[in-house]
Enzyme design. Structure first.
Site, mmCIF file in Angstrom:
data_model
loop_
_atom_site.group_PDB
_atom_site.id
_atom_site.type_symbol
_atom_site.label_atom_id
_atom_site.label_comp_id
_atom_site.label_asym_id
_atom_site.label_seq_id
_atom_site.Cartn_x
_atom_site.Cartn_y
_atom_site.Cartn_z
ATOM 1 N N PRO A 191 0.369 4.039 11.477
ATOM 2 C CA PRO A 191 1.215 4.594 12.518
ATOM 3 C C PRO A 191 2.714 4.430 12.284
ATOM 4 C CG PRO A 191 0.055 2.644 13.302
ATOM 5 C CD PRO A 191 -0.552 3.025 11.991
ATOM 6 N N ASN A 192 3.407 5.496 12.577
ATOM 7 C CA ASN A 192 4.875 5.594 12.552
ATOM 8 C C ASN A 192 5.465 5.688 11.152
ATOM 9 O OD1 ASN A 192 5.277 5.510 15.427
ATOM 10 N ND2 ASN A 192 4.648 3.372 15.329
ATOM 11 N N ALA A 204 1.322 -1.147 12.046
ATOM 12 C CA ALA A 204 1.091 -2.065 13.177
ATOM 13 C C ALA A 204 -0.381 -2.435 13.344
ATOM 14 C CB ALA A 204 1.623 -1.439 14.462
ATOM 15 N N TYR A 226 13.555 0.062 6.807
ATOM 16 C CA TYR A 226 12.548 0.783 6.023
ATOM 17 C C TYR A 226 13.117 1.711 4.941
ATOM 18 C CZ TYR A 226 9.515 -0.950 9.732
ATOM 19 O OH TYR A 226 8.833 -1.749 10.595
ATOM 20 N N ARG A 238 3.636 -10.527 13.439
ATOM 21 C CA ARG A 238 3.434 -9.808 12.178
ATOM 22 C C ARG A 238 2.932 -10.728 11.056
ATOM 23 N NH1 ARG A 238 6.000 -4.765 13.219
ATOM 24 N NH2 ARG A 238 7.722 -5.064 14.648
ATOM 25 N N ARG A 264 14.245 7.171 10.678
ATOM 26 C CA ARG A 264 14.644 6.189 11.698
ATOM 27 C C ARG A 264 14.699 4.803 11.041
ATOM 28 N NH1 ARG A 264 14.957 10.196 14.250
ATOM 29 N NH2 ARG A 264 14.020 10.868 16.215
ATOM 30 N N ARG A 321 9.635 -11.728 9.719
ATOM 31 C CA ARG A 321 9.835 -10.996 10.968
ATOM 32 C C ARG A 321 9.126 -11.732 12.119
ATOM 33 N NH1 ARG A 321 8.844 -4.779 9.900
ATOM 34 N NH2 ARG A 321 10.009 -4.676 11.877
ATOM 35 N N HIS A 362 -1.978 -5.843 12.292
ATOM 36 C CA HIS A 362 -1.937 -7.050 13.114
ATOM 37 C C HIS A 362 -2.877 -6.990 14.313
ATOM 38 C CE1 HIS A 362 1.560 -7.308 10.607
ATOM 39 N NE2 HIS A 362 2.153 -6.296 11.223
ATOM 40 N N GLU A 371 -3.435 -4.115 0.004
ATOM 41 C CA GLU A 371 -2.648 -4.014 1.238
ATOM 42 C C GLU A 371 -1.171 -4.064 0.870
ATOM 43 O OE1 GLU A 371 -3.464 -7.260 3.919
ATOM 44 O OE2 GLU A 371 -1.776 -6.750 5.235
ATOM 45 N N SER A 402 8.282 -4.085 4.426
ATOM 46 C CA SER A 402 9.100 -5.246 4.809
ATOM 47 C C SER A 402 8.341 -6.534 4.532
ATOM 48 C CB SER A 402 9.459 -5.152 6.295
ATOM 49 O OG SER A 402 8.285 -5.181 7.094
ATOM 50 N N ASN A 439 -1.246 0.828 3.747
ATOM 51 C CA ASN A 439 -0.279 0.226 4.660
ATOM 52 C C ASN A 439 -0.735 0.609 6.062
ATOM 53 O OD1 ASN A 439 1.812 -0.675 6.202
ATOM 54 N ND2 ASN A 439 3.447 0.172 4.927
ATOM 55 N N ASP A 442 -13.048 -4.325 9.266
ATOM 56 C CA ASP A 442 -14.499 -4.129 9.054
ATOM 57 C C ASP A 442 -14.767 -2.976 8.086
ATOM 58 O OD1 ASP A 442 -15.160 -6.200 10.734
ATOM 59 O OD2 ASP A 442 -15.733 -4.930 12.433
ATOM 60 N N HIS A 469 3.017 -3.702 2.320
ATOM 61 C CA HIS A 469 3.997 -3.570 3.397
ATOM 62 C C HIS A 469 5.375 -3.405 2.785
ATOM 63 C CE1 HIS A 469 1.028 -4.480 6.398
ATOM 64 N NE2 HIS A 469 0.610 -5.479 5.625
HETATM 65 O O1 CA2 Z 1 6.630 -3.360 6.550
HETATM 66 C C1 CA2 Z 1 5.668 -2.593 6.698
HETATM 67 O O2 CA2 Z 1 5.306 -1.801 5.848
HETATM 68 C C2 CA2 Z 1 4.926 -2.568 8.050
HETATM 69 O O3 CA2 Z 1 3.560 -2.283 7.772
HETATM 70 C C3 CA2 Z 1 5.561 -1.458 8.852
HETATM 71 C C4 CA2 Z 1 5.017 -1.368 10.266
HETATM 72 C C5 CA2 Z 1 5.046 -2.722 10.957
HETATM 73 O O4 CA2 Z 1 4.424 -2.637 12.227
HETATM 74 C C6 CA2 Z 1 4.372 -3.796 10.127
HETATM 75 O O5 CA2 Z 1 4.498 -5.033 10.798
HETATM 76 C C7 CA2 Z 1 5.000 -3.902 8.759
HETATM 77 C C8 CA2 Z 1 5.830 -0.393 11.098
HETATM 78 C C9 CA2 Z 1 5.907 0.983 10.515
HETATM 79 C C10 CA2 Z 1 6.917 1.753 11.286
HETATM 80 O O6 CA2 Z 1 7.578 2.595 10.384
HETATM 81 C C11 CA2 Z 1 8.765 3.128 10.767
HETATM 82 C C12 CA2 Z 1 9.478 3.779 9.797
HETATM 83 C C13 CA2 Z 1 10.684 4.315 10.093
HETATM 84 C C14 CA2 Z 1 11.175 4.227 11.379
HETATM 85 C C15 CA2 Z 1 10.468 3.579 12.352
HETATM 86 C C16 CA2 Z 1 9.235 3.023 12.051
#
Ligand code: CA2
Length: 137
Positions: A9-10, A74, A22, A108, A17, A104, A77, A95, A99, A71, A84, A97
């Protein structure tokens, strides 16, 4: 070598953004870079904001690819279901990530994915995906 990158997601907002966390490259641009850098690798790519679609993608890829680069964003977590699904398949999963999740917020620091994967790469920006590819090669 047939690899699939599955983004949660996202991650469709990458490059649009929060560039301070990121980066400023869209994933489509980065994927093109990966394809150029690894002409011998057959890449597929899926992004979904929906947990069940990610589980479907993992199940589908689970017997058909040499590796999955995941990846789960969210859902990393929160999702027992994704954990599963990984446990149930044969294809090795890395896996990744972007960041460093350990630098953080506390929530996370826990992953429902990590116990079931071959390895975890985090904190190297988009390069985390490249390191995962290198590990499969
Ligand atoms: O660091 C990562 O790759 C994460 O998987 C990114 C997730 C976060 O919830 C994990 O804790 C770590 C969030 C992805 C959101 O991606 C965005 C990208 C650009 C702008 C806003 C959100």
């Amino acid at each position: 070598m047939k690899l699939i990158i599955i983004n949660g997601p996202n991650l469709n907002l990458l490059g649009k953004r929060e560039p301070e966390i990121y980066g400023s490259l869209t994933f489509d641009d980065y994927l093109q870079e990966l394809k150029n850098s690894y002409p011998g690798v057959n890449f597929d790519y899926i992004q979904s904001n929906i947990e069940g679609e990610l589980i479907d993608a993992i199940q589908k890829a689970g017997f058909d690819y040499d590796g999955i680069i995941l990846n789960a964003a969210a859902y990393t977590h929160t999702s027992v279901g994704i954990g599963d699904a990984i446990k149930a398949i044969e294809t090795p999963v890395i896996e990744v990530h972007i960041s460093n999740t350990f630098s953080r917020e506390e929530f996370r620091h826990h992953s429902y994915i990590s116990p079931h994967v071959k390895g975890v790469i985090l904190g190297f920006g988009l390069q985390s995906y490249k390191l995962a590819i290198e590990s499969f090669l």
